[in-house]
Design an enzyme around this catalytic site. Structure first.
Site, PDB file in Angstrom:
ATOM      1  N   GLY A 245       4.037 -21.903   4.740  1.00 34.02           N
ATOM      2  CA  GLY A 245       4.071 -20.866   3.717  1.00 34.02           C
ATOM      3  C   GLY A 245       2.841 -20.663   2.851  1.00 34.02           C
ATOM      4  O   GLY A 245       2.748 -19.654   2.149  1.00 34.02           O
ATOM      5  N   PRO A 279       2.405 -25.416   8.388  1.00 34.59           N
ATOM      6  CA  PRO A 279       1.728 -24.167   8.038  1.00 34.59           C
ATOM      7  C   PRO A 279       1.303 -23.396   9.289  1.00 34.59           C
ATOM      8  O   PRO A 279       0.934 -24.005  10.296  1.00 34.59           O
ATOM      9  CB  PRO A 279       0.495 -24.645   7.266  1.00 34.59           C
ATOM     10  N   ARG A 281       0.120 -19.451   8.993  1.00 38.15           N
ATOM     11  CA  ARG A 281      -0.862 -18.489   8.512  1.00 38.15           C
ATOM     12  C   ARG A 281      -2.133 -19.153   7.960  1.00 38.15           C
ATOM     13  O   ARG A 281      -3.250 -18.778   8.319  1.00 38.15           O
ATOM     14  CB  ARG A 281      -0.227 -17.636   7.406  1.00 38.15           C
ATOM     15  N   TYR A 322       4.618  -4.440   6.366  1.00 38.61           N
ATOM     16  CA  TYR A 322       4.740  -5.114   5.063  1.00 38.61           C
ATOM     17  C   TYR A 322       3.848  -4.507   3.983  1.00 38.61           C
ATOM     18  O   TYR A 322       3.648  -5.136   2.947  1.00 38.61           O
ATOM     19  CB  TYR A 322       4.344  -6.600   5.183  1.00 38.61           C
ATOM     20  N   CYS A 349       0.300   7.045  17.469  1.00 38.60           N
ATOM     21  CA  CYS A 349       0.922   8.296  17.065  1.00 38.60           C
ATOM     22  C   CYS A 349       2.016   8.058  16.053  1.00 38.60           C
ATOM     23  O   CYS A 349       3.209   8.095  16.372  1.00 38.60           O
ATOM     24  CB  CYS A 349       1.457   9.026  18.286  1.00 38.60           C
ATOM     25  N   GLU A 350       1.613   7.763  14.862  1.00 43.71           N
ATOM     26  CA  GLU A 350       2.539   7.523  13.780  1.00 43.71           C
ATOM     27  C   GLU A 350       1.747   7.625  12.471  1.00 43.71           C
ATOM     28  O   GLU A 350       0.704   6.987  12.339  1.00 43.71           O
ATOM     29  CB  GLU A 350       3.138   6.113  13.949  1.00 43.71           C
TER      30      GLU A 350
END
Ligand code: LLP
Length: 426
Positions: A245, A279, A281, A322, A349-350
């Site tokens: 985290g 961990p 990230r 996010y 395409c968004e």
């Protein structure tokens, strides 16, 4: 300063162009094409060593959370630093196995492991299972019986800790799909599963955490819960996995604590326990950048200027999912003074496919190379083939050398798993 407190890989330098690991990013883009994931080995090894040093003297097992990025080469590097692995699928387990991980240092975690996954994990001699729920306890116990083994397990619990992070990446709060509620733990222990060897507890409170108080609270809760269980059932459970985290610095506004500060916050953990931390990230994020080539641009009359690059939400879904923020630079214009504010848009395409909103960069032209920092975690691992676009390649850089560690997908790769039934053929 800890590596997770840096936006850029530690080897980033400004020469004629930006360089990482002694490799000119514009050269890399030319040689391997874009979009291109680049992983800096020195940064990856550097943060692994920071973790090991910060927890030296403690009975701590470092487990890298593979979900952040799981490839053969990055797993081999992390294993060579002495880390084990937190895994959540047979795919991750197979990858770290193929990478040469010590399987006794692998934990299998997840809220809905299948029979097939559990069987294969036992066959591959995974060291610990984090049992998430009653269904899994029954299933694993049955499979262990069939195979004539006793599975070493931790019980995944939900310690009811609120931490300030995005709703989707919170996991330890009371109403969560993960783990046993603390009030259910006694029932699991009392069930006395004959082929489960319960060693301790496991929790994970969330991701991209900046507040150390959340960890102090977690340690308090888990340590007292372990004591309570031992007393009540006359057991000697000695293992605690406190999850992952720790946050990273995506932008100047982000101020994550250092690894050293995390170690301080966890110092209340008793020395007679075996501790795991996992961990993801903070181990891999800073070592990774993504290179893109600028294509079209659009000035909205009286509005903003969009610069479109050749990747976007399929190689980095985090901004769309996010509202994640990133920092970028123009790799071929490190010294250019004249700047303008632009929005970096993806090629998918968004409308929501925007990588970075309102960033000030040198005036950009078609063909410029953009380097987006801190893309090592949860980019490739969450990448898709949306719009039927091939996934990018990944290169590892170190000491001015670059090696392809993931090949760019080809058009053939996009269709090779598919089949047209005869009745549709003409
Ligand atoms: N352990 C467990 C049980 C986890 O669920 C996670 C992450 C970790 C460890 C590693 O957490 P880290 O150190 O990486 O924060 N896709 C989201 C992140 C989801 C994290 C899920 N669990 C994102 O891109 O932000």
């Amino acid at each position: 300063m800890s590596i997770n407190q840096s936006i850029k890989p530690i080897t980033t330098e400004v020469k004629d162009n930006l360089t990482i690991g002694g490799c000119d990013l514009v050269e890399l883009a030319k040689r391997y094409g874009t979009p291109l994931y680049v992983i800096d080995e020195a940064t990856l090894r550097g943060i692994c060593r920071e973790y090991k040093n910060a927890f030296k003297g403690k009975n701590i097992n470092m487990m890298y959370a593979s979900k952040a990025l799981c490839t053969l080469s990055t797993s081999a590097i992390i294993a060579s630093e002495g880390f084990g692995f937190d895994t959540v699928s047979i795919g991750e387990i197979y990858t770290v196995y193929k990478a040469g991980a010590d399987m006794s240092k692998v934990l299998f975690n997840g809220n809905n492991k299948s029979r097939r996954e559990l069987e294969l994990a036992i066959d591959l001699k995974v060291g610990r299972f984090s049992v998430d729920n009653f269904y899994e306890a029954e299933l694993l116990n049955t499979i262990a019986q069939e195979k004539g083994i006793s599975a070493d397990v931790l019980l995944r619990v939900t310690p009811a800790i609120e931490c300030h992070t995005h709703e989707y990446i919170k996991t330890g709060q009371l109403d969560s799909k993960f783990g046993f509620d603390l009030s259910q733990v006694d029932e699991v222990i009392a069930s006395q599963y004959s082929n489960l060897n319960i060693k301790g507890l496991h929790a994970h409170i969330g991701s991209q955490i900046f507040e150390l108080q959340s960890y102090r609270d977690e340690v308090d809760i888990l340590v007292s819960e372990l004591k309570r269980i031992n007393q009540k059932f006359g057991l000697n459970l000695t293992e605690l996995n406190i999850g992952g985290g720790l946050g990273v610095k995506y932008t100047e506004e982000d101020c994550p604590p250092s690894v050293e500060e995390l170690a301080q916050a966890l110092s209340a953990l008793p020395d007679d326990l075996t501790i795991y931390i996992e961990p993801g990230r903070s181990i891999i994020s800073t070592s990774g950048v993504t290179l893109y080539t600028v294509g079209s641009s659009k000035q909205v009359p009286n509005g903003r200027k969009y610069i479109a690059v050749d990747g976007g939400m399929a190689d980095n879904p985090r901004p769309a999912m996010y509202k994640a923020k990133y920092t970028a630079e123009a790799a071929n214009k490190p010294d250019v003074q004249e700047t303008e504010e632009v929005t970096i848009a993806g090629r998918f395409c968004e409308s929501g496919d925007v990588l970075i909103e309102n960033i000030t960069l040198p005036k950009l032209e078609t063909g410029d190379i953009i380097c987006v920092y801190n893309t090592g975690a949860y980019n490739y691992s969450m990448a898709s083939n949306y719009n039927r676009v091939e996934k990018p390649a990944m290169v590892l850089v170190n000491n001015s050398q670059s090696d392809i560690i993931v090949n760019r997908e080809s058009l053939e790769d996009l269709v090779y798993k598919e089949n047209i039934p005869d009745r549709l053929r003409r």
